[in-house]
Design an enzyme around this catalytic site. Structure first.
Site, PDB file in Angstrom:
ATOM      1  N   THR A   1      -5.761  -1.701   6.806  1.00  0.00           N
ATOM      2  CA  THR A   1      -5.796  -3.154   6.701  1.00  0.00           C
ATOM      3  C   THR A   1      -7.241  -3.649   6.754  1.00  0.00           C
ATOM      4  OG1 THR A   1      -5.394  -3.149   9.079  1.00  0.00           O
ATOM      5  CG2 THR A   1      -3.531  -3.667   7.674  1.00  0.00           C
TER       6      THR A   1
ATOM      7  N   ASP B   1      -1.250   6.361   6.488  1.00  0.00           N
ATOM      8  CA  ASP B   1      -1.261   4.914   6.722  1.00  0.00           C
ATOM      9  C   ASP B   1      -2.136   4.645   7.943  1.00  0.00           C
ATOM     10  OD1 ASP B   1      -0.586   2.340   6.245  1.00  0.00           O
ATOM     11  OD2 ASP B   1       1.462   2.469   7.005  1.00  0.00           O
TER      12      ASP B   1
ATOM     13  N   LYS C   1       0.839  -1.204   0.000  1.00  0.00           N
ATOM     14  CA  LYS C   1       0.000   0.000   0.000  1.00  0.00           C
ATOM     15  C   LYS C   1       0.879   1.261   0.000  1.00  0.00           C
ATOM     16  CE  LYS C   1      -2.404  -1.413   3.649  1.00  0.00           C
ATOM     17  NZ  LYS C   1      -1.920  -2.799   3.833  1.00  0.00           N
ATOM     18  N   THR C   2       1.905   1.259   0.848  1.00  0.00           N
ATOM     19  CA  THR C   2       2.814   2.412   0.900  1.00  0.00           C
ATOM     20  C   THR C   2       3.571   2.539  -0.426  1.00  0.00           C
ATOM     21  OG1 THR C   2       3.063   2.021   3.245  1.00  0.00           O
ATOM     22  CG2 THR C   2       4.687   3.468   2.234  1.00  0.00           C
TER      23      THR C   2
ATOM     24  N   ARG D   1       6.568  -8.308   1.105  1.00  0.00           N
ATOM     25  CA  ARG D   1       7.481  -7.942   2.194  1.00  0.00           C
ATOM     26  C   ARG D   1       8.079  -9.194   2.834  1.00  0.00           C
ATOM     27  NH1 ARG D   1       4.815  -4.241   6.331  1.00  0.00           N
ATOM     28  NH2 ARG D   1       5.219  -2.556   4.854  1.00  0.00           N
TER      29      ARG D   1
END
Ligand code: ADE
Length: 342
Positions: A162, A113, A68-69, A221
């Site tokens: 999330t 975020d 997302k980032t 990640r």
């Protein structure tokens, strides 16, 4: 109890952040996977650029570690815009947000975020900023109180969460665009592993990349993290050579099994299967039995188990599937209450 899991989609340490940051794709055409989302974004950004306008506010939602980032930064790069990053928990007072908003320029991207964790007070304040590009603030008190209306530049808010369900309806409604980021299929993850290996100058063959991908819970990640653990293991134990066997052994040693499950996942499944006879069991009861916060289970553990069908959510609680039992070499009770649920 919080513990560090190698298979968490969340961030582990500032040092790791730096490496992960260096591996992030910077442009849409470097971004692997999420094809539908990528195509939609491409059209959206090109159209906005063509009109010379800021993009509409965008909400990105999906489990941690899926990018997302990264996407927020790509949006900024593609729009040649400045990005200002903050998070819901960091914006506790309206004044914190006020300072940021009034410094934004036309086209700037404000990335928030964990936007579901904004305080209600800050949230109220953000509505007119998103909708009408203005902020109202009150100066003085009592009879002298005055509302000052301050215009803002046309910025784009990119929010990440999330759990879209935890966003208040008024906030959700103020986003023009919603994009869901889902877990990546193993083939896409393998491609990400090979791209990262190239950047980190790690020699890894196709099969070994697939082994890493298959144990990364659909999460880039995690894939990038496991790749580096495999590299370290190979350097110490195998003269730096990485093949599928070495990759599998390295990850076995780390406690990450062939389905990408770690100790915590296995413990959770074992408790449902053995202690609660397959379920259903409430998430709070599971949290208490595991000595783990319910939020951690909901955000970090359960989504992938649900995705691969090892756990199912029913009205009466969580149920373990026969596949989960088979994976662990356990058997579900024959007459368990969950039998009727399948
Ligand atoms: N690194 C992390 N996520 C990625 C993605 N989706 N594509 C390419 N590299 C990545």
């Amino acid at each position: 109890m919080t513990r560090e899991r190698i298979v968490t989609g969340g961030q582990l340490s500032p040092e790791e952040d730096l490496v992960q940051f260096s591996l992030r794709p910077k442009a849409l055409n470097e971004y692997i996977g999420q094809n539908e989302l990528r195509e939609k974004l491409k059209v959206l950004l090109e159209a906005a650029k063509g009109r010379g306008e800021a993009v509409e506010h965008i909400l990105l939602y999906g489990p941690p570690g899926l990018g997302k980032t990264t996407l927020a930064h790509i949006i900024a790069n593609e729009m040649k815009a400045k990005i200002i990053s903050t998070s819901g928990p960091a914006l506790q007072r309206a004044g914190d947000l006020m300072g940021i908003l009034t410094n934004l320029n036309d086209g700037d991207i404000l990335f928030i975020d964990e936007i579901h964790r904004l305080s209600p007070f800050v949230e109220e304040f953000i509505y007119p900023a998103m909708e009408d590009f203005k902020v109202d603030f009150v100066v003085d008190k009592g009879a002298f109180a005055k509302v000052i209306n301050m215009p803002l530049k046309r910025f784009t808010l990119v929010g990440a969460t999330t759990r879209a369900g935890m966003l208040s309806a008024p906030l959700r409604d103020r986003f023009g665009l919603y994009y869901h980021i889902d877990f990546y299929p193993p083939e896409d993850l393998a491609e990400i592993v090979r791209r990262s290996a190239g950047l980190l100058e790690i020699d890894i063959d196709r099969e070994a990349a697939m082994v890493v991908a298959g144990r990364s819970r659909g999460t880039p990640r995690i894939a990038n993290r496991l790749l580096r653990r495999v590299r370290d293991y190979a350097a110490v134990k195998a003269n730096g050579e990485i093949n599928s066997e070495i990759a599998a052994t390295a990850l076995d040693v780390e406690g990450v099994d062939s389905a990408g499950l770690d100790n915590l996942d296995r413990k959770l499944l074992k408790i449902i299967i053995e202690y609660y006879k397959g379920g259903p069991v409430g998430i709070e009861a599971l949290g208490a039995t595991l000595n783990e916060e319910t939020d951690t289970l909901i955000d970090m553990v359960e989504p992938y188990l649900l995705k691969i069908g090892f756990v199912q959510r029913t009205k009466r609680g969580r149920v373990a599937s026969p596949e989960a039992a088979r994976h662990l070499g356990l058997s579900l009770p024959d007459n368990g209450p969950q039998q009727n649920l399948f």
